[in-house]
Design a protein around this motif. Sequence first.
Motif, mmCIF file in Angstrom:
data_model
loop_
_atom_site.group_PDB
_atom_site.id
_atom_site.type_symbol
_atom_site.label_atom_id
_atom_site.label_comp_id
_atom_site.label_asym_id
_atom_site.label_seq_id
_atom_site.Cartn_x
_atom_site.Cartn_y
_atom_site.Cartn_z
ATOM 1 N N SER A 139 0.926 -0.989 -0.157
ATOM 2 C CA SER A 139 0.125 -0.059 0.170
ATOM 3 C C SER A 139 0.970 1.390 0.048
ATOM 4 O O SER A 139 0.617 2.076 -0.723
ATOM 5 C CB SER A 139 -0.894 -0.025 1.267
ATOM 6 N N LYS A 143 0.981 4.263 -2.694
ATOM 7 C CA LYS A 143 0.940 5.708 -2.559
ATOM 8 C C LYS A 143 1.963 6.331 -3.060
ATOM 9 O O LYS A 143 2.003 7.548 -3.559
ATOM 10 C CB LYS A 143 0.618 5.839 -0.893
ATOM 11 N N LYS A 148 -4.318 7.757 -4.808
ATOM 12 C CA LYS A 148 -5.106 8.436 -3.906
ATOM 13 C C LYS A 148 -5.456 7.822 -2.608
ATOM 14 O O LYS A 148 -5.322 8.253 -1.367
ATOM 15 C CB LYS A 148 -6.350 9.079 -4.535
ATOM 16 N N GLU A 149 -5.889 6.265 -2.786
ATOM 17 C CA GLU A 149 -6.394 5.798 -1.514
ATOM 18 C C GLU A 149 -6.241 4.269 -1.862
ATOM 19 O O GLU A 149 -6.291 3.933 -3.128
ATOM 20 C CB GLU A 149 -7.910 5.913 -1.420
#
Length: 165
Positions: A139, A143, A148-149
Motif C-alpha cells: 500500500s 501511494k 489516492k487511496e
Amino acid sequence: MLYSPYVYESPLKELILKYKTGNNEYLKEYFACIALDSIPEEVLDKCNLITNVPCSKEKLKLRGYDQGKVLAKEISKKTSIPYKETLVRLSGEKTARLNKAKRIDSVKERYLFCDNVYGQTVLLIDDVCTTGATLRYCSEQLKTAGAKEVFCFTIARTDKNWLSN
C-alpha cells in the motif's frame, strides 16, 4: 482498510491451499464472489483500479500461475474495474515460516511499484493476511506511485483478533 472476511482455519484453509497449489484456478470464481460479498459497494464504487500482491518467481514457476493475480483479474471481470500489474516482487528470503517480527522486517524493500497509479483509488488483492506487513508495504508503494487511496482484500487472515488499519 482491509476487508478479510474469514479466519485462516479449517475448512477454508484447505480450500485456499488447494487454490494455491495443484492448478486449481477454477476456485477463483468462488473467492471472487466472497470478495464481492465482503467489500462494501460504496468502496467498490470508489475503486478505479485493481491490482495484486505478486507472488515470487519460485512460486510462479512451481504453481504455473499467480493466485493473487488470477483472483484480482476475476474480481476485475465481475466489477468492470480495470486490472493492472502495478507491483513487482524483488527477490528475498521466504517469509511464510518466519515469526512476526522477522516477517515484518523482511518485507521491507521486497516489493516495488512498477507503474504510475497517480490519482487512482486502488483495490489491492492477496489471498491470506498474516501480519499485515506485506499489505501495508505494498500500500505504501502504491501511494508512493501516486495512489489516492488503497483498499485491501484477502480471503482470510491468520489472527482472529487482527485489526485492520
